[in-house]
Design an enzyme around this catalytic site. Structure first.
Site, mmCIF file in Angstrom:
data_model
loop_
_atom_site.group_PDB
_atom_site.id
_atom_site.type_symbol
_atom_site.label_atom_id
_atom_site.label_comp_id
_atom_site.label_asym_id
_atom_site.label_seq_id
_atom_site.Cartn_x
_atom_site.Cartn_y
_atom_site.Cartn_z
ATOM 1 N N GLY A 51 107.324 30.112 -39.660
ATOM 2 C CA GLY A 51 107.564 31.541 -39.827
ATOM 3 C C GLY A 51 108.352 31.877 -41.068
ATOM 4 O O GLY A 51 108.563 33.044 -41.363
ATOM 5 N N CYS A 52 108.820 30.868 -41.790
ATOM 6 C CA CYS A 52 109.534 31.110 -43.035
ATOM 7 C C CYS A 52 108.559 30.924 -44.192
ATOM 8 O O CYS A 52 107.810 29.947 -44.219
ATOM 9 C CB CYS A 52 110.701 30.147 -43.207
ATOM 10 S SG CYS A 52 112.035 30.437 -42.038
ATOM 11 N N GLN A 53 108.586 31.855 -45.121
ATOM 12 C CA GLN A 53 107.734 31.731 -46.293
ATOM 13 C C GLN A 53 108.182 30.537 -47.138
ATOM 14 O O GLN A 53 107.360 29.802 -47.668
ATOM 15 C CB GLN A 53 107.788 33.011 -47.112
ATOM 16 C CG GLN A 53 106.794 33.033 -48.245
ATOM 17 C CD GLN A 53 106.823 34.358 -48.972
ATOM 18 O OE1 GLN A 53 107.832 35.047 -48.998
ATOM 19 N NE2 GLN A 53 105.709 34.705 -49.570
#
Length: 144
Positions: A51-53
């Site tokens: 979910g983290c870029q």
């Protein structure tokens, strides 16, 4: 040892020293340099936060009823953000982490001043930290 609330109040006071968000971003970058170095062997797929870029590795160790977090990121501002979470929530019991109200995020305006992708990443980091706490609580501290 300071409480989770005391550490959050310290962070709020530190960020109140800056008038605008460019200075606050620079402070996040400065904080990223204070994040303890994570062991390179812990930078594995299993420790990546979904979910983290940017890439964010988070490792949790449970010892004597306390969870210690180590983390790293390939993006400097993201690394500053995870350093704040580690500062607030590392060296705590699973129950303290699960029950923590992370009020500093809104009080310093972090959530409102992040891009939507970074804001989603912040939520993913918090979710992963709380999942570790829940897992350790369930494994070691539940009566069943």
């Amino acid at each position: 040892m300071k409480s989770i609330s005391d550490i959050q109040e310290e962070i709020v006071s530190e960020f109140e020293l800056f008038d605008d968000w460019m200075d606050k971003y620079n402070y996040l970058i400065e904080l990223s340099r204070d994040l303890p170095i994570i062991d390179e062997k812990l930078k594995v797929k299993e420790n990546l936060i979904n979910g983290c870029q940017s890439k964010v590795w988070l490792n949790a160790d449970y010892k004597d009823g306390i969870i210690q977090f180590t983390a790293d990121s390939d993006a400097i501002i993201t690394k500053g953000i995870i350093s704040l979470l580690v500062r607030v929530l590392s060296n705590r019991t699973p129950k303290e982490i699960m029950d923590a109200d992370l009020f500093f995020i809104d009080r310093i305006g972090l959530r409102q001043n992040l891009s939507p992708t970074r804001s989603n990443g912040l939520l993913s980091m918090i979710k992963q930290i709380k999942l570790y706490a829940l897992a350790y609580h369930t494994k070691y501290e539940s009566p069943n």
